[in-house]
Write an enzyme that holds these catalytic residues in place. Structure first.
Site, PDB file in Angstrom:
ATOM      1  N   ARG A  69       0.850  -1.180   0.000  1.00  0.00           N
ATOM      2  CA  ARG A  69       0.000   0.000   0.000  1.00  0.00           C
ATOM      3  C   ARG A  69       0.886   1.230   0.000  1.00  0.00           C
ATOM      4  O   ARG A  69       1.716   1.393   0.886  1.00  0.00           O
ATOM      5  CB  ARG A  69      -0.855  -0.066   1.268  1.00  0.00           C
ATOM      6  N   THR A 100      -0.830   7.594  -0.915  1.00  0.00           N
ATOM      7  CA  THR A 100      -2.152   7.538  -1.582  1.00  0.00           C
ATOM      8  C   THR A 100      -3.043   6.455  -0.990  1.00  0.00           C
ATOM      9  O   THR A 100      -4.238   6.436  -1.244  1.00  0.00           O
ATOM     10  CB  THR A 100      -1.976   7.222  -3.076  1.00  0.00           C
ATOM     11  N   ASP A 106       0.672  -2.544  12.404  1.00  0.00           N
ATOM     12  CA  ASP A 106       1.087  -3.019  11.082  1.00  0.00           C
ATOM     13  C   ASP A 106       1.360  -4.525  11.157  1.00  0.00           C
ATOM     14  O   ASP A 106       2.312  -4.968  11.810  1.00  0.00           O
ATOM     15  CB  ASP A 106       2.341  -2.268  10.640  1.00  0.00           C
ATOM     16  N   ASP A 147       4.908  -5.672   9.936  1.00  0.00           N
ATOM     17  CA  ASP A 147       5.969  -5.287  10.873  1.00  0.00           C
ATOM     18  C   ASP A 147       5.910  -6.112  12.154  1.00  0.00           C
ATOM     19  O   ASP A 147       6.948  -6.518  12.690  1.00  0.00           O
ATOM     20  CB  ASP A 147       5.845  -3.795  11.226  1.00  0.00           C
TER      21      ASP A 147
HETATM   22  C1  PRP Z   1      -1.122  -4.274   4.603  1.00  0.00           C
HETATM   23  C2  PRP Z   1      -2.012  -5.493   4.740  1.00  0.00           C
HETATM   24  C3  PRP Z   1      -2.837  -5.430   3.490  1.00  0.00           C
HETATM   25  C4  PRP Z   1      -2.999  -3.942   3.284  1.00  0.00           C
HETATM   26  C5  PRP Z   1      -4.375  -3.550   3.747  1.00  0.00           C
HETATM   27  O1  PRP Z   1      -0.074  -4.528   3.772  1.00  0.00           O
HETATM   28  O2  PRP Z   1      -1.300  -6.680   4.895  1.00  0.00           O
HETATM   29  O3  PRP Z   1      -2.224  -6.031   2.375  1.00  0.00           O
HETATM   30  O4  PRP Z   1      -2.014  -3.290   4.094  1.00  0.00           O
HETATM   31  O5  PRP Z   1      -4.624  -2.227   3.476  1.00  0.00           O
HETATM   32  P1  PRP Z   1      -5.751  -1.775   2.450  1.00  0.00           P
HETATM   33  O6  PRP Z   1      -6.980  -2.568   2.749  1.00  0.00           O
HETATM   34  O7  PRP Z   1      -5.910  -0.314   2.754  1.00  0.00           O
HETATM   35  O8  PRP Z   1      -5.256  -2.007   1.058  1.00  0.00           O
HETATM   36  P2  PRP Z   1       1.088  -3.424   3.492  1.00  0.00           P
HETATM   37  O9  PRP Z   1       0.724  -2.592   2.327  1.00  0.00           O
HETATM   38  O10 PRP Z   1       1.388  -2.714   4.773  1.00  0.00           O
HETATM   39  O11 PRP Z   1       2.302  -4.300   3.026  1.00  0.00           O
HETATM   40  P3  PRP Z   1       3.186  -5.364   3.832  1.00  0.00           P
HETATM   41  O12 PRP Z   1       2.330  -6.587   4.062  1.00  0.00           O
HETATM   42  O13 PRP Z   1       4.309  -5.627   2.899  1.00  0.00           O
HETATM   43  O14 PRP Z   1       3.627  -4.736   5.131  1.00  0.00           O
HETATM   44  N1  URA Z   2      -2.254  -2.598   7.189  1.00  0.00           N
HETATM   45  C1  URA Z   2      -1.892  -3.014   8.436  1.00  0.00           C
HETATM   46  O1  URA Z   2      -0.951  -3.818   8.569  1.00  0.00           O
HETATM   47  N2  URA Z   2      -2.572  -2.558   9.490  1.00  0.00           N
HETATM   48  C2  URA Z   2      -3.597  -1.687   9.375  1.00  0.00           C
HETATM   49  O2  URA Z   2      -4.198  -1.308  10.394  1.00  0.00           O
HETATM   50  C3  URA Z   2      -3.962  -1.254   8.086  1.00  0.00           C
HETATM   51  C4  URA Z   2      -3.277  -1.724   7.010  1.00  0.00           C
END
Ligand code: PRP
Ligand code: URA
Length: 225
Positions: free
Chosen positions: A117, A121, A213, A216
């Site tokens: 994400r 944006t 997160d 993380d």
């Molecule tokens: C997180 C999560 C989803 C997304 C959800 O991933 O695991 O994929 O955010 O958010 P949304 O519904 O607003 O799209 P992130 O983009 O943080 O990537 P990561 O798993 O690599 O940390």
């Molecule tokens: N992605 C995450 O990992 N946590 C949130 O709360 C939203 C998006």
């Protein structure tokens, strides 16, 4: 005083495809996952345990076919799984859900999708997709701990539909109303299975109260100070 965690159950009637687990074991494990003091090792364990429980519920309508087996006593009618199951973890946070789902469905295929994400944006950016030309499974389970704005889930569903997948389900640990709304509007045919529907998103697109997160916290990559 602690703030309300979830939207009231009456508010969920607008989303008939949303399934929120009510299992006591799920609720208990969810509390551990949310806790800021839960370290990555324990966090990964609980992601795994919750994934098994949610996957079990999500696959309750998988198709079976009859099978005859011989017990030590006699021959009997039994059943075997007929559907080809595809697991689609969204990198990176969805990775922690795969092993448990493979324990549940050892013959499942795993097709990784890389989406992150954009922090500014909040739109999903695709960076990994090695799907073959046409769908090789009957049921696709998209695995991602968090459904926030719904941008990533909607993008993943669109990729899978273009691939030719017909029966698609979304398995999340925590969902926000904004994400459920976005997914059900765009894809009313896709059931959503989750452990909790939380209150709302904050201004940075994080779920409140959520768990922070998910990537993380699993992989120990959060900011340390
Ligand atoms: C997180 C999560 C989803 C997304 C959800 O991933 O695991 O994929 O955010 O958010 P949304 O519904 O607003 O799209 P992130 O983009 O943080 O990537 P990561 O798993 O690599 O940390
Ligand atoms: N992605 C995450 O990992 N946590 C949130 O709360 C939203 C998006």
């Amino acid at each position: 005083m602690s703030k309300s965690m979830a939207v009231p159950p009456s508010a969920t009637s607008a989303w008939p495809t949303l399934h929120i687990s009510q299992h006591p074991a799920v609720l208990h494990k969810l509390a551990v996952l949310r806790d800021i003091h839960t370290e990555p090792k324990k966090f990964r364990e609980v992601v795994r345990e919750l994934s098994w429980l949610l996957g079990y519920e999500a696959l309750a309508d998988a198709r079976i076919r009859p099978l005859t087996v011989r017990t030590p006593i006699e021959e009997t009618q039994a059943a075997e799984l007929a559907d080809r199951i595809g697991l689609v973890p969204i990198l990176r946070a969805g990775l922690g859900m795969v092993d448990a789902m493979l324990e549940l469905m050892p013959t499942a295929q795993v097709w990784h999708l890389g989406l992150f994400r954009d922090e500014r944006t909040l739109r999903p950016v695709e960076y990994y997709n090695r799907l073959p030309d046409s769908a090789t499974v009957d049921v696709c389970l998209i695995l991602d701990p968090m459904l926030a704005t719904g941008g990533s889930a909607t993008a993943a569903i669109e990729v899978l539909k273009r691939w030719g997948a017909v029966r698609i389900k979304l398995v999340n640990l925590i969902a926000a109303p904004e994400g459920v709304d976005a997914v059900t509007r765009a894809h009313p045919d896709v059931p959503i299975h989750c452990a909790a529907l939380d209150r709302q998103l904050n201004e940075r697109g994080y779920i409140m109260p959520g768990l922070g997160d998910a990537g993380d916290r699993q992989f120990g990559t959060g900011k340390t100070g």
